[in-house]
Design a protein around this motif. Structure first.
Motif, mmCIF file in Angstrom:
data_model
loop_
_atom_site.group_PDB
_atom_site.id
_atom_site.type_symbol
_atom_site.label_atom_id
_atom_site.label_comp_id
_atom_site.label_asym_id
_atom_site.label_seq_id
_atom_site.Cartn_x
_atom_site.Cartn_y
_atom_site.Cartn_z
ATOM 1 N N LEU A 130 -5.463 6.906 -0.169
ATOM 2 C CA LEU A 130 -5.151 5.770 0.703
ATOM 3 C C LEU A 130 -5.996 4.553 0.353
ATOM 4 C CD1 LEU A 130 -4.749 7.083 4.373
ATOM 5 C CD2 LEU A 130 -3.100 5.802 3.028
ATOM 6 N N MET A 275 3.932 4.407 -6.334
ATOM 7 C CA MET A 275 4.444 5.614 -5.684
ATOM 8 C C MET A 275 4.828 6.705 -6.671
ATOM 9 S SD MET A 275 6.790 4.755 -2.487
ATOM 10 C CE MET A 275 6.196 3.745 -1.145
ATOM 11 N N TYR A 277 3.797 9.158 -8.298
ATOM 12 C CA TYR A 277 2.586 9.964 -8.399
ATOM 13 C C TYR A 277 2.503 10.744 -9.703
ATOM 14 C CZ TYR A 277 2.365 8.952 -3.404
ATOM 15 O OH TYR A 277 2.326 8.326 -2.192
ATOM 16 N N LEU B 241 1.924 9.136 4.501
ATOM 17 C CA LEU B 241 1.028 8.061 4.941
ATOM 18 C C LEU B 241 0.621 7.165 3.777
ATOM 19 C CD1 LEU B 241 -1.367 9.785 7.489
ATOM 20 C CD2 LEU B 241 0.482 8.168 7.938
ATOM 21 N N VAL B 242 0.338 7.796 2.625
ATOM 22 C CA VAL B 242 -0.036 7.007 1.454
ATOM 23 C C VAL B 242 1.118 6.099 1.052
ATOM 24 C CG1 VAL B 242 -0.634 7.112 -1.003
ATOM 25 C CG2 VAL B 242 -1.730 8.662 0.604
ATOM 26 N N ALA B 243 2.337 6.636 1.087
ATOM 27 C CA ALA B 243 3.507 5.835 0.719
ATOM 28 C C ALA B 243 3.652 4.638 1.662
ATOM 29 C CB ALA B 243 4.769 6.705 0.754
ATOM 30 N N GLN B 245 1.319 3.199 3.375
ATOM 31 C CA GLN B 245 0.201 2.297 3.118
ATOM 32 C C GLN B 245 0.495 1.405 1.902
ATOM 33 O OE1 GLN B 245 -2.523 1.948 4.866
ATOM 34 N NE2 GLN B 245 -3.714 0.641 3.485
ATOM 35 N N ILE B 246 1.077 2.016 0.873
ATOM 36 C CA ILE B 246 1.428 1.247 -0.329
ATOM 37 C C ILE B 246 2.422 0.144 0.043
ATOM 38 C CG2 ILE B 246 2.663 1.378 -2.543
ATOM 39 C CD1 ILE B 246 1.415 4.163 -2.929
#
Lengths: 330, 330
Positions: A130, A275, A277, B241-243, B245-246
């Motif tokens: 994050l 995104m 990953y 959540l990371v997605a 946030q990006i």
């Protein structure tokens, strides 16, 4: 310092590998040995007016991205095997390759062997978090499917030392991947590993790390067996794809959606890149008696430069000696 | 058909639970028993002019979202324990609750017990896939941290039958979560489970499923032990959540980014909803001698309606009897 680079691995070999190696030579001041199809590599060097700048070692075979790790046993003259051999013979201080991490690990084990005090070498993978620019080192990402608690303890130690001395994290927080935060949680092996890691004075242990905490950035190193690690890593790729698919379906919906999507093409490209990953892949081979860094198969010159920088840091900061010392002290 | 609904679980109890139960009563034609704080539940019913439509059973205690599953042993008068007890006593055909899945499983085991032929009940979780509207049933999502191969075989059978007879998938494809596609891959238990599942004529086995394939939609059921399943499920939340946030960081960047973001607020809300993988939570308690469906803790009325629909399908299509028959035939 001399770095052996496998010029034939990954999607953009040899062109981008050679370009990346030259960048590293110029920016990091390291000597480079390129291993691969001598003619093809020489041609790339000539294109970049760098024919005399780096040594080439010919390797007539290659291990492809889709080949099983065991392929290295048949292909003793492949670029990855010869690259590892240069480290073994002391002709290079570290090995860098792109692409097939499993094959690289097999070649490293075959030619270089294990580091003293380490039962099982592990693959370390770097995942985004994050916190922008901060990555987490997940290990083992796939080398060992069945692990004893003691192996997990060694992974934790190696992860902490690589995080500190190769990735430059001042005070690495090491987490044990588990299904709850409390001590005593998890399957038998993991519960036992908790106690071993907790007692080890050389490991900056921050306790259990749940699945949802892997990417928050609160941990610098996350330890698990290679079965869980491999599944998690590939799952992250899959989830990234689902996220991109959702964007593709939802953003251009309706009139305003079409306008919005049209004006923000640059932003969307950036989102897509972050995104994906899968692009964060590659890995560190930990527990090998030599520094071996594997860049992702889709690496271009910048990715190769990063991998070589990581290798240089690990050598400069004597990561292997530190692991030897600290794993021996138990 | 009579469904017992725990009115006190999840973030929006009792209001949304009561509303969802009334929706189900109207749309699915099922009888509802609401279990919880009788006064609070009656008040909600009155607000919706439905005071006479459903029976209320008083439960003076509650198990909160953050309590350990073992809390149900102390709280015998909690709404979740009493809800399960109604099924046990034959006063309800199925149990529906929202929120603490672990506590619900503990209460179900305590009151109702295991289904014959099943060694270990499992938690089934529904995850989104690349195919819009299609979900994948992952089990075990956290009930059993240490599993034998035989347990995994039973999970595969139960998953297949729930997929077919509760979720309505015509020909469910069952995958075994593993680190490679080929037979023989994986840790010892998983390699052994492959053989058992492969030989079982009642399981429509589609082979190993790698981490990256969990969410492609090519599998309807994915089988793993509860350690891996729990980590994967929570990891999916974290990656979501990371997605998000990006998106938050990249989309409003620059002038065009700000314009684009402003005009497509509706689209972004939709993206946010679909990427919040945590919201797909909840679970099916498989291997319990009664139908028990757990809605996600953040469920509103529609989520409760869905859970009750799932329970009704499972009862209508005699899923438990089918599991009994087919697990006994081995």
């Amino acid at each position: 310092m001399r770095i052996a680079v496998d010029a034939m691995g990954g999607d953009y070999a040899p062109q981008e590998i050679v370009a990346g190696a030259l960048l590293a030579r110029a920016q990091l001041g390291v000597e480079i040995v390129l291993v691969g199809d001598a003619q093809a590599v020489a041609r790339e060097l000539r294109k970049l007016n760098a024919a005399q700048l780096v040594e080439i070692i010919d390797a007539p075979e290659q291990v492809r991205m889709d080949e099983e790790p065991t392929a290295v046993r048949r292909k003793r003259k492949s670029s990855i095997v010869i690259t590892m051999d240069l480290v073994k013979q002391g002709k290079a201080d570290a090995a860098v390759a792109a692409g097939n991490t499993g094959a690289a690990m097999a070649a490293a084990l075959l030619q270089i062997g294990r580091l003293g005090g380490i039962d099982r070498p592990a693959i370390g993978a770097l995942l985004p978090t994050l916190k922008l620019g901060k990555r987490v080192l997940l290990l083992d990402a796939g080398a060992n499917t069945d692990c004893r608690a003691r192996f997990l303890e060694q992974f934790a130690l190696m992860g902490a030392l690589y995080s500190r001395y190769a990735l430059g994290v001042e005070r690495p927080q090491v987490g044990l991947l588990n299904i709850g935060e409390e001590r005593g949680k998890g399957n038998e092996t993991v519960a036992e590993a908790y106690e071993l890691i907790h007692k080890n004075p050389n490991i900056p242990f921050a306790g259990n790390c749940e699945g949802r905490d892997v990417m928050t950035g609160q941990f610098d190193v996350v330890v698990c067996d290679g079965f869980v690690g491999n599944i998690l890593l590939k799952f992250a790729e899959g989830v990234g794809l689902v996220a991109l698919q959702i964007l593709k379906e939802e953003l251009p919906r309706g009139f305003t959606g079409k306008i919005g999507t049209a004006v923000m093409q640059d932003n969307l490209r950036q989102v897509k890149q972050r995104m994906d990953y899968a692009a964060y892949g590659g890995g560190l081979l930990l527990g090998i008696n030599g520094v071996c860094i594997i860049a992702h198969g889709s690496s271009k010159a910048e990715g190769i430069l990063s991998a070589i920088r990581l290798a240089k840091e690990a050598v400069d900061n004597r990561v292997l000696e530190r692991i030897l010392q600290q794993s021996g002290s138990n």
